[in-house]
Scaffold this active site. Structure first.
Site, PDB file in Angstrom:
ATOM      1  N   ASP A 426       0.863  -1.174   0.000  1.00  0.00           N
ATOM      2  CA  ASP A 426       0.000   0.000   0.000  1.00  0.00           C
ATOM      3  C   ASP A 426       0.912   1.240   0.000  1.00  0.00           C
ATOM      4  OD1 ASP A 426      -2.302   1.639   0.352  1.00  0.00           O
ATOM      5  OD2 ASP A 426      -1.893   1.723   2.495  1.00  0.00           O
ATOM      6  N   LYS A 427       0.345   2.405  -0.316  1.00  0.00           N
ATOM      7  CA  LYS A 427       1.160   3.627  -0.309  1.00  0.00           C
ATOM      8  C   LYS A 427       0.905   4.462   0.934  1.00  0.00           C
ATOM      9  CE  LYS A 427       0.188   7.474  -2.444  1.00  0.00           C
ATOM     10  NZ  LYS A 427       0.394   8.471  -1.366  1.00  0.00           N
ATOM     11  N   PHE A 590     -18.815  15.532   4.675  1.00  0.00           N
ATOM     12  CA  PHE A 590     -18.086  14.924   3.569  1.00  0.00           C
ATOM     13  C   PHE A 590     -18.415  13.438   3.479  1.00  0.00           C
ATOM     14  CE2 PHE A 590     -14.550  12.661   1.710  1.00  0.00           C
ATOM     15  CZ  PHE A 590     -14.194  13.457   0.636  1.00  0.00           C
ATOM     16  N   ARG A 647      -1.793  16.296  -1.826  1.00  0.00           N
ATOM     17  CA  ARG A 647      -3.245  16.130  -1.862  1.00  0.00           C
ATOM     18  C   ARG A 647      -3.893  17.516  -1.911  1.00  0.00           C
ATOM     19  NH1 ARG A 647      -5.379  11.258   1.910  1.00  0.00           N
ATOM     20  NH2 ARG A 647      -3.895   9.650   1.275  1.00  0.00           N
ATOM     21  N   ASP A 730      -4.565   6.235  -4.908  1.00  0.00           N
ATOM     22  CA  ASP A 730      -4.283   7.606  -5.330  1.00  0.00           C
ATOM     23  C   ASP A 730      -4.363   7.773  -6.840  1.00  0.00           C
ATOM     24  OD1 ASP A 730      -3.974   8.704  -2.862  1.00  0.00           O
ATOM     25  OD2 ASP A 730      -1.820   8.391  -2.762  1.00  0.00           O
ATOM     26  N   LYS A 844      -6.934  -5.030  -4.850  1.00  0.00           N
ATOM     27  CA  LYS A 844      -5.653  -5.328  -4.200  1.00  0.00           C
ATOM     28  C   LYS A 844      -5.554  -6.820  -3.867  1.00  0.00           C
ATOM     29  CE  LYS A 844      -4.902  -0.818  -1.961  1.00  0.00           C
ATOM     30  NZ  LYS A 844      -4.672  -0.140  -0.679  1.00  0.00           N
ATOM     31  N   ASP A 864      -1.410  -0.750   6.108  1.00  0.00           N
ATOM     32  CA  ASP A 864      -1.675  -0.250   7.464  1.00  0.00           C
ATOM     33  C   ASP A 864      -3.143  -0.002   7.741  1.00  0.00           C
ATOM     34  OD1 ASP A 864      -1.671   3.323   7.474  1.00  0.00           O
ATOM     35  OD2 ASP A 864      -1.927   2.014   5.739  1.00  0.00           O
ATOM     36  N   ASN A 867      -8.568  -1.181   4.632  1.00  0.00           N
ATOM     37  CA  ASN A 867      -8.716  -1.511   3.219  1.00  0.00           C
ATOM     38  C   ASN A 867      -7.615  -2.435   2.708  1.00  0.00           C
ATOM     39  OD1 ASN A 867      -6.802   0.536   3.550  1.00  0.00           O
ATOM     40  ND2 ASN A 867      -7.096   1.289   1.476  1.00  0.00           N
ATOM     41  N   ASP A 868      -6.625  -2.729   3.546  1.00  0.00           N
ATOM     42  CA  ASP A 868      -5.538  -3.621   3.147  1.00  0.00           C
ATOM     43  C   ASP A 868      -5.698  -5.034   3.698  1.00  0.00           C
ATOM     44  OD1 ASP A 868      -4.116  -1.505   1.851  1.00  0.00           O
ATOM     45  OD2 ASP A 868      -3.462  -0.808   3.806  1.00  0.00           O
TER      46      ASP A 868
END
Length: 1200
Positions: A426-427, A590, A647, A730, A844, A864, A867-868
């Site tokens: 992951d990034k 949001f 970002r 991203d 992924k 981390d 979602n991973d």
């Protein structure tokens, strides 16, 4: 200042107006009462249950066993292993007259191994039970009638109970929030244990139950809650509450989940709806998928091979035994008179030779069982646990800042850490810190912020430019700025607007409105300490960075009350701080679908403002014609920021008149009051109608910095030959720039980009039907993949070119389809690095599965966030980073680390050591058992396959348990071919594990062949020395008992000395275990031989009276040991001298004192590197590429 005064939030009608309804988009209350939505809860009446229903107690158990099931289940687990089952059958057969040894000697070692393994599992399960006991016996206050709340254990809570939970305590069950100490029923909840998120969540009781704020008010409370059945979804909830004859819908806003914690709220009251294993926390508490290492799977195959070999030689021996038995009484003469075939019942009866042969087969299967190492599994488990302990205790992988060590959560996969071929990372939060810093902004078309990002530094190096301090800070130097202490979340440097100097800028009004918007448009919680210093609790790192930036630039969000928000503004012209109070009207929160957030406030001057921030793709469409004055410049700045890996968010506002706001508010209230299925859509439409005709203020840019040591770590892993893939959500531009920053990409590398962001595809998406779009998109993706494959030269062609594959999420959807995925993978594995952008969590996991299943190489996934989790569980090894996103990835991982850079030491040092140790350990186990087993076979063949063992019963039983096991355990724990420092200095050494050199079939068979050869030498030397020769002064020849002891002594000496030759790194423990095992054998001979012959049988006084006084015994032992070790020693010397492996070369350089020399290391690594490893990534590759470019340019100049 009390927490309830310092930490305040908005009313339901303000802060949660939009949020409450929007999050329930999937709720369909019409389903209540149908299948899946059948639960009925009678609040304050726990004894009353719906007919036909019973709900579980709140007691939970995470243990694998109970007192009743431990024995049968644990025994079943042990005998699922084929070796253990085989020894069990042998032990049962040992109870029959067919056994060549006593049943006790056969069953005792098996019992030791089984009991030890069961004890280990029992201890682990007992620890889980203690944790469950502590949890189940926590105390909470439960209503017991007449308004009296009594302290009760968690395990005694029932569905329908009303519970009072106080500040900083966990919720004992899933509950519906009824009220809190806040007048509007709000409470703050920390859900880190559930979803890994560290930010606080806001929960809100229904308005009809807000007055239930005292114990006494629950005396007459009677409610009926109807809701969904237990399920694992943490983010949805469907239910309704019947209160005083009226039905009120319930949403996730009222749901308090077990294992979440009450924060910043004095107390709450709640009604229990799910208990025990029905709670969402327990519904999610599934065990991670069972993972076994490739070495362990191959070890099972070797055991099957040994069992097949065992069966074959047993059959062979039985055939010969049958033939010889049939011929025993031929011509009336007894050939094997010592077996007394004329007096036997069946075993040696020449008239029933076939049956005798079958019985011999059963005897032989028992006798040759010593080919199988009975203590292998338990020894490996012990070694792996100790290896994991060393990993956990490694101070070099301890992160002092977060106080988090590396933690191997399972020891099953230690050796796989040394065999990783591909890392899928992951990034955000993995390569980067997930700690956002406000670094730049664009206001009114002017770019502010002179800081340089790590991506910009990498880009400058790519172009050959140099960024020094002058460039970083522009031509404006300000010692005050440079020397000011660093503020977390704020890395903005620009003297034009800092320290109140924005007042002199031409667009100062827009700058003021810009930072006012940052100070107001958010859902942060302000916390004020005794010194009036304000800190913030934010829902995301981005939002915290915005509020901190506003504060540092003079617009401090100070306090939020029930209906107002206070900002302390510094007036630069008068150098005073004034408090401005804004009346909050609504917050439109949001969400991933809206991609924007808005706040409606009334200024002290009376104007009503809508302040909005969101993604550029959404916000620019909503600008008014007269609000686009700076659109072109802002777009350009946003693109520049994205290129720098930042970002971005766009900020805009509009002024509303009273009439317009009133119409919107009525429309929103009508939508809220709606009970139709399209209620959420109406609310969305109401919000959408007001968020239009905005005036552009500018854009923000925050940096998610690379973690410390990431580029260096990636460089070392790349030098080790490990492929690195980045799977991120991203944008492609951001991911590419991060790739350059961490040296995954470099100048001169050919980028193969697979994307559907092309004009014709975009036009088709606007006008075409879904089927046509899908077909065209798939063809386009296939075409781009095939074009990429054509660009890469075949492996037979020598090339210095390197390639990177970059693919977006849309394209990945089609690339993972069955008829495309193999071409996609073929292209990907030919590239030096792969970056998948805009990847969903499912994608992924699918990419990870594809790489693992098709390449059959070891994959490691690292991430981390929640979602991973799918990616971590799908990979052979999942590494979770215990970072800012909580613990969900860690809980799903096999190894937890605090920083990505620790992967370097985890793989290159511990991974290499563990792989080498386990490989050597297993090979040695098979070697020593083959050596022992072949001597048994040879003696039986020598004795015409009579079924008579060469050794005493207890010699056979204790061989694997006492005399040869401890040295191999020491090898598995302590051995090192090279030091940790040299493992890092020579990363190519890691390829020994990736290529599985040390546990290849050739190497395993080599060790077995060595065992066969040693056994043959031991047997024939001992037989030759003692068969017909007197070995004592009185002319006594050796009997079977003496010959057996001599052979056994030689075996013990040979296998332990072989271990001494195999060890690379001696410790005092290894010396004690190796030479101590030999000493224990002699001690055992003395003690066991002195016991009554009823028990010691053939070993009685054999050492003291027969062998110890005989000089020939000691000479033969010495000669046999030397003779058997010479072949291995010679082979090892030739191999190291003429065909050295990489670790042999390093060891030789270390012996010469040159291993630490960087130039020697570079030359050695360069010679060892294969052509396929030339196309690597990392800092070194970038440096080498630059050197090659300079060399090429120099050659061209010379030629010119």
């Amino acid at each position: 200042m009390a927490p309830n005064r310092r930490l305040e939030k908005l009313k339901l009608s303000t802060l949660l107006t939009f949020m409450r309804c929007h999050r329930g988009s999937s709720d369909d209350h019409s389903r209540i009462g149908t299948v899946g939505f059948s639960r009925v809860v009678y609040v304050n009446e726990p004894d009353r249950l719906q007919e036909g229903f019973s709900y579980p107690l709140n007691e939970v158990s995470t243990t694998k066993y109970t007192l009743a099931t431990f024995l049968p289940k644990s025994l079943f687990e042990q005998f699922r292993r084929v070796a253990n089952f085989y020894f069990l059958v042998s032990g049962i057969l040992a109870l029959t007259p067919l056994a060549p040894y006593t049943a006790v000697s056969a069953l005792a070692p098996l019992c030791v191994v089984i009991v030890a393994t069961m004890a280990k599992e029992g201890v682990e399960d007992w620890r889980r039970k203690q944790q469950d006991h502590e949890l189940n016996n926590r105390i909470v206050k439960v209503h017991r009638g007449n308004g009296h709340f009594e302290e009760t254990k968690w395990k005694n809570i029932r569905v329908g109970d009303v519970i009072k939970v106080e500040k900083d305590n966990f919720f004992p069950a899933d509950m519906i929030l009824l009220s809190s100490n806040y007048p509007d029923g709000i409470c703050y909840v920390e859900t880190m244990n559930l979803d890994g998120e560290t930010n606080l969540k806001i929960k809100q009781a229904l308005e009809v139950t807000l007055d239930l704020q005292e114990d006494i008010k629950f005396r007459e409370v009677r409610q009926t809650i109807k809701c969904e059945d237990p399920n694992a979804n943490l983010y949805s909830f469907v239910g309704s509450m019947e209160w005083r004859g009226q039905q009120y819908p319930l949403s996730p806003l009222q749901l308090l989940l077990r294992d979440s914690k009450l924060r910043n709220t004095d107390y709450i009251y709640g009604a229990v709806i799910f208990t025990g294993h029905d709670t969402k926390a327990m519904q999610n508490a599934t065990d991670p998928p069972s993972k076994r290492s490739k070495i362990e799977k191959k070890m099972d195959q070797i055991i099957y091979l040994l069992m097949s070999s065992l069966l074959m030689i047993a059959l062979l021996g039985s055939v010969f035994f049958g033939i010889w038995t049939k011929e025993d009484l031929r011509d009336g003469e007894l050939k094997r008179w010592y077996l007394r075939p004329n007096a036997t019942t069946i075993f040696y009866d020449p008239k029933r030779a076939a049956l005798a042969s079958f019985f011999h087969l059963l005897t032989a299967l028992m006798l040759y069982s010593y080919f199988i190492p009975i203590s292998l599994y338990i020894s490996i488990e012990m070694v792996k646990i100790l290896q994991a302990l060393f990993i956990n205790q490694d101070i070099e992988m301890y992160h002092e800042e977060s106080d988090k060590p590396t933690h191997a959560r399972t020891s099953n996969l230690n050796e796989e850490l040394g065999m990783v071929d591909t890392i899928l990372s992951d990034k955000t939060g993995t390569l980067t810190c997930n700690m956002m810093e406000f670094i730049k902004c664009s206001i009114a078309g002017t770019a502010y912020g002179r800081g340089v990002t790590e991506v910009e530094r990498a880009m400058a190096m790519r172009k050959g430019a140099r960024l020094d301090n002058d460039i970083e800070n522009g031509d404006h130097k300000d010692e005050k700025i440079d020397n000011s202490p660093h503020v977390k979340g704020f890395n903005f440097k620009d003297p034009r607007i800092m320290d109140g100097k924005w007042i002199h800028e031409p667009n100062r009004d827009m700058i003021r409105d810009f930072f006012r918007l940052l100070a107001i448009c958010h859902t942060c919680i302000a916390e004020i300490d005794e010194n009036e210093k304000v800190s913030y609790e934010a829902e995301s790192p981005d939002e915290a960075a915005f509020v901190i930036a506003a504060r540092e630039l003079g617009f401090e969000f100070y306090k939020r009350s029930l209906a107002t928000i206070i900002v302390r503004e510094r007036d630069p012209s008068q150098n005073v701080v004034e408090k401005r109070k804004y009346e909050l009207q609504n917050i439109l929160e949001f969400s991933s679908s809206r991609r924007r957030m808005s706040v409606l406030v009334k200024e002290p001057e009376g104007r009503i403002l809508l302040l909005s921030k969101g993604a550029d793709s959404v916000m620019f469409k909503r600008l008014a014609p007269n609000g686009r004055k700076f659109e072109e410049e802002t777009r350009r700045h946003i693109n520049q920021y994205s290129d720098s890996g930042l970002r971005t968010l766009v900020l805009a506002y509009r002024v509303l008149d009273e009439k317009e706001y009133k119409e919107f508010n009525e429309k929103l209230n009508d939508a809220k009051a709606s009970v139709s299925a399209d209620r959420d859509e109406k609310i969305e439409q109401a919000a959408d109608s007001i968020e239009r005709d905005l005036i552009l203020l500018g854009a923000t840019a925050v940096e998610d910095k690379l973690q410390q040591g990431v580029p260096e770590c990636i460089d070392k892993l790349a030098q080790a030959g490990i492929k690195i893939w980045v799977l991120t959500g991203d944008k492609m531009e951001t991911a590419i720039n991060i790739g350059f920053a961490c040296s995954l990409l470099r100048q001169g590398m050919t980028q193969i980009i697979v994307t559907l962001e092309q004009p014709d595809i975009i036009a088709m998406e606007k006008n075409g039907d879904k089927q046509t779009i899908a077909k065209a998109s798939k063809q386009r993706v296939m075409g781009q993949i095939e074009d990429g494959i054509k660009q890469i030269p075949p492996s037979t062609q020598i090339s210095t070119a390197s390639f990177a594959l970059i693919i977006d999420g849309k394209s990945l959807t089609y690339a993972l389809e069955d008829d495309v995925k193999f071409k996609f993978l073929d292209l990907a594995i030919k590239c030096a690095s792969v970056i998948c952008c805009r990847s969903s969590p499912k994608q992924k996991a699918l990419v990870t599965r594809l790489v693992k299943q098709v390449t059959h190489k070891v994959t490691l996934a690292i991430g981390d966030g929640a979602n991973d989790v799918g990616m971590l569980q799908e990979a052979d090894i999942g590494v979770g980073i215990s970072g800012a996103e909580g613990m969900q990835a860690v809980m799903a991982s096999d190894v937890a680390v605090a920083q990505f850079r620790f992967l370097e030491r985890l793989l290159l040092v511990h991974g290499h050591w563990c792989y080498r140790r386990i490989s050597m350990m297993i090979c040695y186990f098979f070697y020593k058992n083959v050596t022992f087993g072949v001597t048994i076979f040879l003696y039986e063949a020598f004795a015409s396959f009579s079924g008579k063992p060469a050794y005493n019963d207890w010699f056979l039983s204790l061989y694997n348990v006492f005399f040869t096991s401890l040295p191999v355990i020491a090898l598995g724990v302590f051995d090192q071919d090279v030091s940790a420092r040299l493992c890092i200095q020579y990363p190519q050494l890691y390829q020994e594990g990736v290529q599985n050199i040390l546990f290849s079939r050739r190497r395993i068979l080599g060790w077995m062949l060595n065992g066969v050869m040693n056994a043959v030498l031991i047997f024939f030397f001992c037989i030759t020395a003692f068969e017909d020769q007197p070995f004592r002064q009185d002319g006594q020849v050796a009997g079977l008992d003496a010959l057996g002891v001599v052979m056994y002594t030689c075996v013990v000496w040979v296998v332990n000395c072989q271990m001494a030759l195999s060890v690379n790194y001696f410790t005092i423990i290894q010396h004690i275990f190796i030479w101590g095992s030999i000493a224990v054998w002699y001690l055992f001979l003395l003690v066991y031989g002195a016991i009554n012959p009823r028990f010691s049988t053939t070993a009685y006084m054999v050492f003291i009276e027969q062998l110890a006084p005989a000089l020939s015994f000691w000479l033969v032992t010495l000669f046999v040991v030397m003779a058997t070790l010479v072949p291995y020693f010679s082979y090892a010397a030739i191999q190291i001298r003429f065909f050295p492996m990489f670790h042999n070369k390093i060891q030789w350089k270390r012996y010469l004192g040159k291993a630490e020399d960087p130039e020697v290391a570079r030359q050695l690594s360069s010679r060892h590197r294969t052509s396929s490893q030339q196309r690597m990534v990392g800092i070194s590759a970038r440096r080498d590429g630059k050197a090659m470019q300079i060399t090429r340019e120099t050659e061209l100049e010379v030629q010119a």
